[in-house]
Design an enzyme around this catalytic site. Structure first.
Site: not given
Ligand code: HSE
Length: 430
Positions: A14, A105, A129, A136, A187, A205, A302
């Site tokens: 990232v 997160k 975010e 998103i 990734g 999340k 990603g």
């Molecule tokens: N590893 C997480 C997923 C990345 O696959 O959603 C995004 O938070």
């Protein structure tokens, strides 16, 4: 022109996406927003092994204190993930009066309340975010776009890796491990992909979304969490034949006195919009009052998806400053709500047994379910083989988790049942 000095900590998937994004959009940010982002320092503990080109005057360092001690850095972007030293970095940055942007997160789910309080006390912004749904704008949708609404419940596909794996297993018949390997190569997965497939990433999340929607910090230990490792091709095929899809959902529901917060594979009707969210896409389906139903979907994992969320925080922060601080508003509309224990929650179930193919087998299984007050809505046995075990699939009526668990323990002990029964919860979405 407003100039913003940035320190970025963590140059992984990232972090390098953010650097590319800043570089590519340099002129656009100047022309459109009158903003100049200066990447003053880039920190990564492995910085000297990384391929870093074209960064001009950016300082490179292994020590995060070089970023935190620099008085000229106004915004710290934390992209190392995990609890430590991310927690120390974010806490110190806020204490030093710097704004923080993070995609972490796990950190927000565990320490969000304290960090928001600290940010508020310091008159700083803590933006996150990218922590849910990557780019998103789920966080901004809830805190800004839907400001003023309250929520009864929501359902989210909030782990891209799991959704990708389930889609590849369904559409391309890939094995679980091959699909996971692909997700890692692209990734999407966490550096420790166990967090994806065991549901913990979704639980992090879900905790963040429950805070934003219900105003209640739910402890991670109160979120029932189950991953997708036990889902087989057989279950996927049975689901398809029943016009159902298996999705790893984060589910939260608010009652008068209680809330439910859980993450588990869930069977939903293929006619529901969430069933068609495939691959790396994430989606959240919210019931907002008075607005009504909202579905937001897009690429949820990603490199550039996550980088986009970080950049949107940066542009918002730089153009609006610290005045709009909705996220650090710790008003809790529901501090009294208790989290319901999973044992008390009622759902319908899909159950699959490998059982010997003899007369009387089904009545034994049905008898145990009946004695636990569990009604059967349908039974399906497609294969017949008197010499070996065959799969038997049942769909039940509503029952509590506790009753289902007790019944399955008894069924598993029957000599006619040859492997651990599989149970997948079903959810009727509105
Ligand atoms: N590893 C997480 C997923 C990345 O696959 O959603 C995004 O938070």
């Amino acid at each position: 022109m407003t100039k913003v000095n940035i320190g970025l900590i963590g140059y992984g998937t990232v972090g390098s996406g953010v650097v590319q994004f800043l570089h590519k959009r340099e002129k656009y940010f100047r022309d459109k927003f009158n903003l100049e982002f200066v990447l003053r320092t880039l920190c990564d503990w492995n910085i000297h092994k990384k391929d870093i080109r074209g960064l001009g005057n950016t300082n490179l360092t292994k020590r995060f204190m070089d970023v935190l001690d620099d008085k000229n850095i106004e915004v710290v972007i934390e992209l190392i993930g995990g609890m430590h030293p991310a927690e120390e970095i974010v806490t110190t940055a806020l204490k030093k009066g710097k704004h923080v942007i993070t995609a972490n997160k796990e950190l927000i789910a565990n320490e969000g309340k304290r960090l928001f309080q600290l940010a508020k006390a310091q008159n700083c912004q803590l933006c996150f975010e990218s922590s849910v749904g990557a780019g998103i704008p789920i966080i901004k949708m809830i805190t800004e776009g839907l400001a003023g609404n309250t929520y009864g419940e929501f359902y989210g596909i909030i782990n891209g890796t799991c959704n990708f794996i389930l889609t590849e297993m369904t559409k391309n018949h890939l094995s679980f491990s091959k699909a996971l390997q692909l997700a890692q190569e692209k990734g999407f997965a966490e550096s420790n992909p166990t967090l994806d497939i065991n549901g913990m990433d979704s639980a992090h999340k879900l905790a963040i979304l429950a805070y934003l929607t219900f105003g209640k910090f739910v402890k991670l230990s109160d979120i029932y969490t189950e991953g997708i490792t036990h889902i087989s091709h057989d279950d996927i095929e049975y689901a398809e034949s029943l016009n159902l899809a298996i999705k790893l959902l984060g589910i939260a529901k608010r009652g008068e006195e209680t809330i439910e917060a859980r993450v588990h594979p869930t069977l939903i009707s293929k006619d529901h919009p969430l069933a068609s969210i495939s691959g790396i896409y994430n989606a959240i389906y919210l019931h907002a009052k008075p607005l009504g139903d909202v579905l937001l979907s897009g690429e949820g994992a990603g490199q550039m998806a996550a980088a986009s969320g970080v950049i949107s925080d940066l542009v918002n922060l730089a153009s609006r400053g610290k005045d709009s601080n909705l996220l650090c508003n710790l008003y809790s509309e529901a501090p009294h709500l208790k989290v319901r224990k999973i044992d008390q929650i009622k759902t319908k179930f899909y159950i699959r047994f490998m059982a010997v193919d003899k007369p009387g087998v089904l009545s034994k299984i049905a008898g145990i379910l009946g004695r636990h007050g569990i009604g059967i809505n349908s039974v399906n046995q497609r294969a017949h083989n008197p010499t070996s075990a065959v799969p038997v699939v049942m769909l039940t009526n509503y029952t509590t988790e506790k009753m289902m668990r007790l019944a399955l323990q008894k069924i598993q002990k029957l000599s006619i049942v040859k492997s651990k029964p599989v149970a997948i919860r079903m959810e009727k979405l509105w």
